[in-house]
Design a protein around this motif. Structure first.
Motif, PDB file in Angstrom:
ATOM      1  N   VAL A  93      -1.270   4.553   3.901  1.00  0.00           N
ATOM      2  CA  VAL A  93      -2.629   4.833   3.437  1.00  0.00           C
ATOM      3  C   VAL A  93      -2.845   4.331   2.011  1.00  0.00           C
ATOM      4  O   VAL A  93      -3.981   4.032   1.625  1.00  0.00           O
ATOM      5  CB  VAL A  93      -2.932   6.351   3.519  1.00  0.00           C
ATOM      6  N   VAL A  94      -1.774   4.211   1.222  1.00  0.00           N
ATOM      7  CA  VAL A  94      -1.907   3.655  -0.121  1.00  0.00           C
ATOM      8  C   VAL A  94      -2.048   2.140  -0.066  1.00  0.00           C
ATOM      9  O   VAL A  94      -2.890   1.542  -0.753  1.00  0.00           O
ATOM     10  CB  VAL A  94      -0.694   4.052  -0.991  1.00  0.00           C
ATOM     11  N   THR A  95      -1.234   1.490   0.788  1.00  0.00           N
ATOM     12  CA  THR A  95      -1.218   0.024   0.854  1.00  0.00           C
ATOM     13  C   THR A  95      -2.412  -0.527   1.621  1.00  0.00           C
ATOM     14  O   THR A  95      -3.110  -1.438   1.149  1.00  0.00           O
ATOM     15  CB  THR A  95       0.086  -0.462   1.517  1.00  0.00           C
ATOM     16  N   LEU A  96      -2.661   0.012   2.833  1.00  0.00           N
ATOM     17  CA  LEU A  96      -3.753  -0.502   3.657  1.00  0.00           C
ATOM     18  C   LEU A  96      -5.089   0.142   3.333  1.00  0.00           C
ATOM     19  O   LEU A  96      -6.124  -0.504   3.349  1.00  0.00           O
ATOM     20  CB  LEU A  96      -3.441  -0.286   5.147  1.00  0.00           C
ATOM     21  N   GLY A  97      -5.055   1.456   3.096  1.00  0.00           N
ATOM     22  CA  GLY A  97      -6.306   2.172   2.886  1.00  0.00           C
ATOM     23  C   GLY A  97      -6.746   2.264   1.443  1.00  0.00           C
ATOM     24  O   GLY A  97      -7.858   2.738   1.167  1.00  0.00           O
ATOM     25  N   ALA A  98      -5.895   1.821   0.518  1.00  0.00           N
ATOM     26  CA  ALA A  98      -6.221   1.853  -0.916  1.00  0.00           C
ATOM     27  C   ALA A  98      -6.553   3.253  -1.404  1.00  0.00           C
ATOM     28  O   ALA A  98      -7.336   3.431  -2.349  1.00  0.00           O
ATOM     29  CB  ALA A  98      -7.378   0.898  -1.226  1.00  0.00           C
TER      30      ALA A  98
ATOM     31  N   GLN B 114      -3.466  11.500  -3.327  1.00  0.00           N
ATOM     32  CA  GLN B 114      -4.122  12.052  -2.147  1.00  0.00           C
ATOM     33  C   GLN B 114      -3.222  12.055  -0.922  1.00  0.00           C
ATOM     34  O   GLN B 114      -3.549  12.690   0.090  1.00  0.00           O
ATOM     35  CB  GLN B 114      -5.411  11.272  -1.849  1.00  0.00           C
ATOM     36  N   THR B 115      -2.099  11.349  -0.980  1.00  0.00           N
ATOM     37  CA  THR B 115      -1.209  11.324   0.182  1.00  0.00           C
ATOM     38  C   THR B 115      -0.583  12.689   0.451  1.00  0.00           C
ATOM     39  O   THR B 115      -0.138  12.958   1.568  1.00  0.00           O
ATOM     40  CB  THR B 115      -0.091  10.294  -0.024  1.00  0.00           C
ATOM     41  N   GLY B 116      -0.540  13.542  -0.559  1.00  0.00           N
ATOM     42  CA  GLY B 116       0.007  14.874  -0.348  1.00  0.00           C
ATOM     43  C   GLY B 116      -0.749  15.666   0.692  1.00  0.00           C
ATOM     44  O   GLY B 116      -0.171  16.519   1.383  1.00  0.00           O
ATOM     45  N   TRP B 117      -2.035  15.388   0.852  1.00  0.00           N
ATOM     46  CA  TRP B 117      -2.819  16.116   1.847  1.00  0.00           C
ATOM     47  C   TRP B 117      -2.395  15.780   3.262  1.00  0.00           C
ATOM     48  O   TRP B 117      -2.617  16.564   4.187  1.00  0.00           O
ATOM     49  CB  TRP B 117      -4.307  15.829   1.649  1.00  0.00           C
TER      50      TRP B 117
ATOM     51  N   PRO C 112      -6.852   3.997   7.778  1.00  0.00           N
ATOM     52  CA  PRO C 112      -6.086   4.470   6.614  1.00  0.00           C
ATOM     53  C   PRO C 112      -6.934   4.746   5.384  1.00  0.00           C
ATOM     54  O   PRO C 112      -6.479   5.424   4.467  1.00  0.00           O
ATOM     55  CB  PRO C 112      -5.126   3.302   6.348  1.00  0.00           C
ATOM     56  N   SER C 113      -8.167   4.250   5.358  1.00  0.00           N
ATOM     57  CA  SER C 113      -8.993   4.417   4.164  1.00  0.00           C
ATOM     58  C   SER C 113      -9.837   5.683   4.197  1.00  0.00           C
ATOM     59  O   SER C 113     -10.501   6.001   3.204  1.00  0.00           O
ATOM     60  CB  SER C 113      -9.902   3.197   3.979  1.00  0.00           C
ATOM     61  N   TYR C 114      -9.838   6.405   5.312  1.00  0.00           N
ATOM     62  CA  TYR C 114     -10.619   7.629   5.441  1.00  0.00           C
ATOM     63  C   TYR C 114      -9.677   8.828   5.410  1.00  0.00           C
ATOM     64  O   TYR C 114      -8.928   9.067   6.364  1.00  0.00           O
ATOM     65  CB  TYR C 114     -11.432   7.624   6.728  1.00  0.00           C
ATOM     66  N   LEU C 115      -9.720   9.579   4.329  1.00  0.00           N
ATOM     67  CA  LEU C 115      -8.781  10.680   4.149  1.00  0.00           C
ATOM     68  C   LEU C 115      -8.926  11.732   5.238  1.00  0.00           C
ATOM     69  O   LEU C 115      -7.925  12.277   5.721  1.00  0.00           O
ATOM     70  CB  LEU C 115      -8.981  11.313   2.772  1.00  0.00           C
ATOM     71  N   ALA C 116     -10.156  12.023   5.658  1.00  0.00           N
ATOM     72  CA  ALA C 116     -10.375  13.053   6.674  1.00  0.00           C
ATOM     73  C   ALA C 116      -9.710  12.660   7.990  1.00  0.00           C
ATOM     74  O   ALA C 116      -9.045  13.482   8.631  1.00  0.00           O
ATOM     75  CB  ALA C 116     -11.869  13.290   6.873  1.00  0.00           C
ATOM     76  N   LEU C 117      -9.892  11.404   8.404  1.00  0.00           N
ATOM     77  CA  LEU C 117      -9.273  10.948   9.654  1.00  0.00           C
ATOM     78  C   LEU C 117      -7.756  10.873   9.509  1.00  0.00           C
ATOM     79  O   LEU C 117      -7.019  11.173  10.454  1.00  0.00           O
ATOM     80  CB  LEU C 117      -9.831   9.581  10.045  1.00  0.00           C
TER      81      LEU C 117
ATOM     82  N   GLY D  61       7.841  -7.841   8.257  1.00  0.00           N
ATOM     83  CA  GLY D  61       7.541  -9.069   8.978  1.00  0.00           C
ATOM     84  C   GLY D  61       6.115  -9.185   9.479  1.00  0.00           C
ATOM     85  O   GLY D  61       5.545 -10.287   9.499  1.00  0.00           O
ATOM     86  N   PHE D  62       5.515  -8.034   9.887  1.00  0.00           N
ATOM     87  CA  PHE D  62       4.211  -8.112  10.561  1.00  0.00           C
ATOM     88  C   PHE D  62       3.160  -7.160   9.992  1.00  0.00           C
ATOM     89  O   PHE D  62       2.001  -7.238  10.371  1.00  0.00           O
ATOM     90  CB  PHE D  62       4.381  -7.801  12.054  1.00  0.00           C
ATOM     91  N   GLY D  63       3.549  -6.249   9.132  1.00  0.00           N
ATOM     92  CA  GLY D  63       2.572  -5.336   8.541  1.00  0.00           C
ATOM     93  C   GLY D  63       2.616  -3.955   9.174  1.00  0.00           C
ATOM     94  O   GLY D  63       3.208  -3.734  10.226  1.00  0.00           O
ATOM     95  N   TYR D  64       1.945  -3.024   8.495  1.00  0.00           N
ATOM     96  CA  TYR D  64       1.971  -1.622   8.925  1.00  0.00           C
ATOM     97  C   TYR D  64       1.290  -1.411  10.272  1.00  0.00           C
ATOM     98  O   TYR D  64       1.787  -0.678  11.135  1.00  0.00           O
ATOM     99  CB  TYR D  64       1.300  -0.743   7.875  1.00  0.00           C
ATOM    100  N   ALA D  65       0.116  -2.000  10.463  1.00  0.00           N
ATOM    101  CA  ALA D  65      -0.646  -1.766  11.690  1.00  0.00           C
ATOM    102  C   ALA D  65       0.145  -2.204  12.915  1.00  0.00           C
ATOM    103  O   ALA D  65       0.209  -1.480  13.921  1.00  0.00           O
ATOM    104  CB  ALA D  65      -1.985  -2.500  11.622  1.00  0.00           C
ATOM    105  N   TYR D  66       0.766  -3.358  12.851  1.00  0.00           N
ATOM    106  CA  TYR D  66       1.546  -3.858  13.979  1.00  0.00           C
ATOM    107  C   TYR D  66       2.753  -2.954  14.234  1.00  0.00           C
ATOM    108  O   TYR D  66       3.038  -2.596  15.390  1.00  0.00           O
ATOM    109  CB  TYR D  66       2.007  -5.287  13.697  1.00  0.00           C
ATOM    110  N   ALA D  67       3.460  -2.575  13.167  1.00  0.00           N
ATOM    111  CA  ALA D  67       4.659  -1.755  13.322  1.00  0.00           C
ATOM    112  C   ALA D  67       4.338  -0.408  13.941  1.00  0.00           C
ATOM    113  O   ALA D  67       5.008   0.048  14.883  1.00  0.00           O
ATOM    114  CB  ALA D  67       5.329  -1.563  11.957  1.00  0.00           C
TER     115      ALA D  67
END
Length: 440
Positions: free
Chosen positions: A232-237, A242-245, A291-296, A355-361
Motif C-alpha cells: 500500500v505504500v509502494t503502489l497506493g502511495a 497509515q499502514t498500522g491500520w 492499494p490507494s484506498y485505506l478503507a478498502l 520480477g513482476f511487481g506486487y499486483a502480479y505476485a
C-alpha cells in the motif's frame, strides 16, 4: 509462584502469546517499508529474511516438548521470553541484512518455545473442563499483540529501532511475570493418563492431509504477512504511518477466528476451510486492486485476519482430534506445517515482486489459494468425505491395522480436549488437576 484462577491464567497466557507471537513474529511486516528503505533491502531479500522466523519456529518446536520435560514450564517460558528479548534487541540495532536476519531468526525460536511451556502449565493450573476456553483465549493473544503494535506504526512509522527496543522492554516484563506466575512443572501429560495407542495407517493418512492443507494455507498467507504494508505504500502511495491500520483490522477480525473455528467443527470443516481459503485469496486480490484506498485496504485486512485465524484454529482442533493422548504432537503438527508453508512462500513472493511487481505476485498466490479451496473435500475434518474410501482400502489390505480411537459425539474445541486424555478404561480423564498441581 502465585496461584491463578483458570481465567487469570488464560489472560496471562494470552499476554505472553501477544508478546511472543504478535510482537516478536508477526509485527515484522508492519516495519518492512521503513526497514527496507533504511537498510536498502530488495523485495527478494526481505522475503528471505521473512522466512527465517518460520524456519526457527519449526526447529524450536521440534525440541520444545523435550525441553519442557527437561527444564519445566517455568524455566522454558523464561528461556523463551529471554530469547525473545535478545532477538528484539538485535533487530533494533540491525545495520545490515545479516544482523536483521539473525534478529528475526532468534525471535522465531522464542515463538516456538512459548506455547509448549504454556501447555505444560495449563495441565497443572487449569481445570480440564476449561482447557478449550483457556486455549481459545491464549490463541487470541496473537491478535492482541498485532493490535498493540499498531500505535507504534501510526505515531512512530519511521522510528522502528525505538519501537523494537520498546517491544524488548515489554518482553522483559513478560520474563519476570513468567518466573512469578508459571509453575515449575515438567509433565505435559498427567501421570494417570493412559499411554496413547499406536498411530494407525488411517490416522497417518489424515495427518498427512492436514499437514498439506496447513502448509498450503501458510504458503498462500505469506504475501500478506510480509508485504501488505509495503504494497500500500509502494503502489497506493499511502503514508507509512497509515499502514498500522491494516494490522489493527487484521487483529480485530482475528479475534473472531476462535468462534468460527469452533462452529466449523460443529458443522462441516471441509466446507468451512474452502470458504476461509476463498476469503484469504480474495483479501490478496482486493488489496492489490485497491492499494490507494485505506478503507478498502482495511476491509481486505479484516477479511484476511478472520480467515487466517479461523483456519489456524480449525487446524489446531483437527490436530487434537486426530492424535488423542499426544499433547506434544497433535496441537503442534499443523502449526509446524503452516510455518513451513510461510517459510516457503516468503522468498517466492519476494522473487515475484522483484520480477513482476506486487499486483502480479499477490494474484498468483490468490490463484493458488483458490485451487487449494477447490480440493478442500479432502480435508480430514469431523465430516471426512474420504474416510469411507480409506477405511475400505485399509480393511482390504490389513483389517487389524485400521483400529481407531472412537470419535467423540460432541464437537467443538472443548470436546476435542475432553477426548485428548483417557484413563486405563478408555474414558475421558476426570481426575481434578488441583492434586497434580500441588504435587508438582
Amino acid at each position: 509462584m502465585k496461584t491463578m484462577s483458570n481465567m487469570g491464567f488464560a489472560l496471562f497466557g494470552a499476554a505472553l502469546v501477544a508478546i511472543s507471537y504478535g510482537l516478536a513474529r508477526f509485527a515484522f511486516g508492519l516495519f518492512v517499508p521503513s526497514i527496507s528503505a533504511e537498510l536498502n533491502l530488495t523485495a527478494y531479500l526481505v522475503g528471505i529474511i521473512g522466512a527465517l522466523p518460520f524456519i526457527s519456529f519449526v526447529l524450536a518446536t521440534l525440541v520444545a516438548p523435550l525441553a519442557a520435560d527437561r527444564f519445566g514450564a517455568r524455566n522454558l517460558a523464561v528461556l523463551s521470553g529471554g530469547i525473545g528479548v535478545a532477538g528484539l534487541v538485535v533487530i533494533s540495532q540491525s545495520t545490515s541484512a545479516l544482523s536483521l536476519g539473525v534478529g528475526v531468526f532468534i525471535c522465531g525460536i522464542c515463538t516456538g518455545l512459548m506455547m509448549p511451556a504454556l501447555t505444560a502449565a495449563m495441565q497443572a493450573l487449569v481445570s480440564r473442563t476449561m482447557h478449550g476456553r483457556v486455549s481459545s483465549i491464549m490463541n487470541a493473544g496473537t491478535s492482541v499483540g498485532i493490535i498493540v503494535a499498531v500505535p507504534t506504526v501510526v505515531f512512530l512509522a519511521d522510528a522502528w529501532r525505538f519501537t523494537y527496543s520498546s517491544f524488548a522492554v515489554l518482553a522483559g516484563f513478560g520474563v519476570v511475570a513468567a518466573w512469578y506466575f508459571i509453575p515449575s512443572v515438567s509433565r505435559i501429560v498427567p501421570a494417570n493418563a493412559a499411554p496413547p495407542p499406536p498411530i494407525t495407517r488411517l490416522q497417518w493418512s489424515r495427518l498427512i492431509r492436514l499437514s498439506l492443507f496447513a502448509f498450503a494455507m501458510g504458503f498462500v498467507a505469506a504475501p500478506y504477512w510480509l508485504f501488505a504494508p509495503d504494497l500500500v505504500v509502494t503502489l497506493g502511495a499511502l503514508p507509512p504511518n497509515q499502514t498500522g491500520w491494516l494490522w489493527f483490522a487484521v487483529g480485530l477480525a482475528g479475534l473472531g477466528g476462535a468462534v468460527v473455528s469452533d462452529l466449523a467443527d460443529r458443522n462441516n470443516p471441509p466446507i468451512t476451510q474452502a470458504l476461509m481459503l476463498m476469503m484469504l485469496s480474495s483479501s490478496l486480490v482486493l488489496l492489490a486492486a485497491s492499494p490507494s484506498y485505506l478503507a478498502l485496504a482495511m476491509f481486505s485486512a479484516m477479511v484476511f485476519g478472520l480467515a487466517y485465524m479461523s483456519l489456524t484454529g480449525l487446524y489446531l482442533m483437527t490436530g487434537i482430534r486426530l492424535l488423542p493422548g499426544r499433547l506434544a504432537m497433535g496441537p503442534v503438527l499443523p502449526f509446524m506445517a503452516c510455518a513451513l508453508g510461510q517459510a516457503a512462500g516468503s522468498p517466492v513472493v519476494g522473487l515475484l515482486v522483484d520480477g513482476f511487481g506486487y499486483a502480479y505476485a499477490f494474484s498468483v498466490f490468490a490463484v493458488v489459494g483458490i485451487v487449494i479451496a477447490i480440493i478442500s473435500p479432502a480435508y480430514p475434518g469431523h465430516i471426512d468425505y474420504w474416510a469411507d474410501l480409506v477405511e475400505e482400502a485399509a480393511e482390504e489390505e490389513s483389517p487389524h491395522e485400521q483400529e481407531e480411537q472412537p470419535v467423540a459425539e460432541e464437537t467443538g474445541l472443548q470436546a476435542a480436549y475432553d477426548q485428548q486424555l483417557l484413563d486405563e478404561n478408555g474414558e475421558p480423564l476426570e481426575e481434578p488437576v488441583d492434586q497434580e498441581a500441588s504435587a508438582s
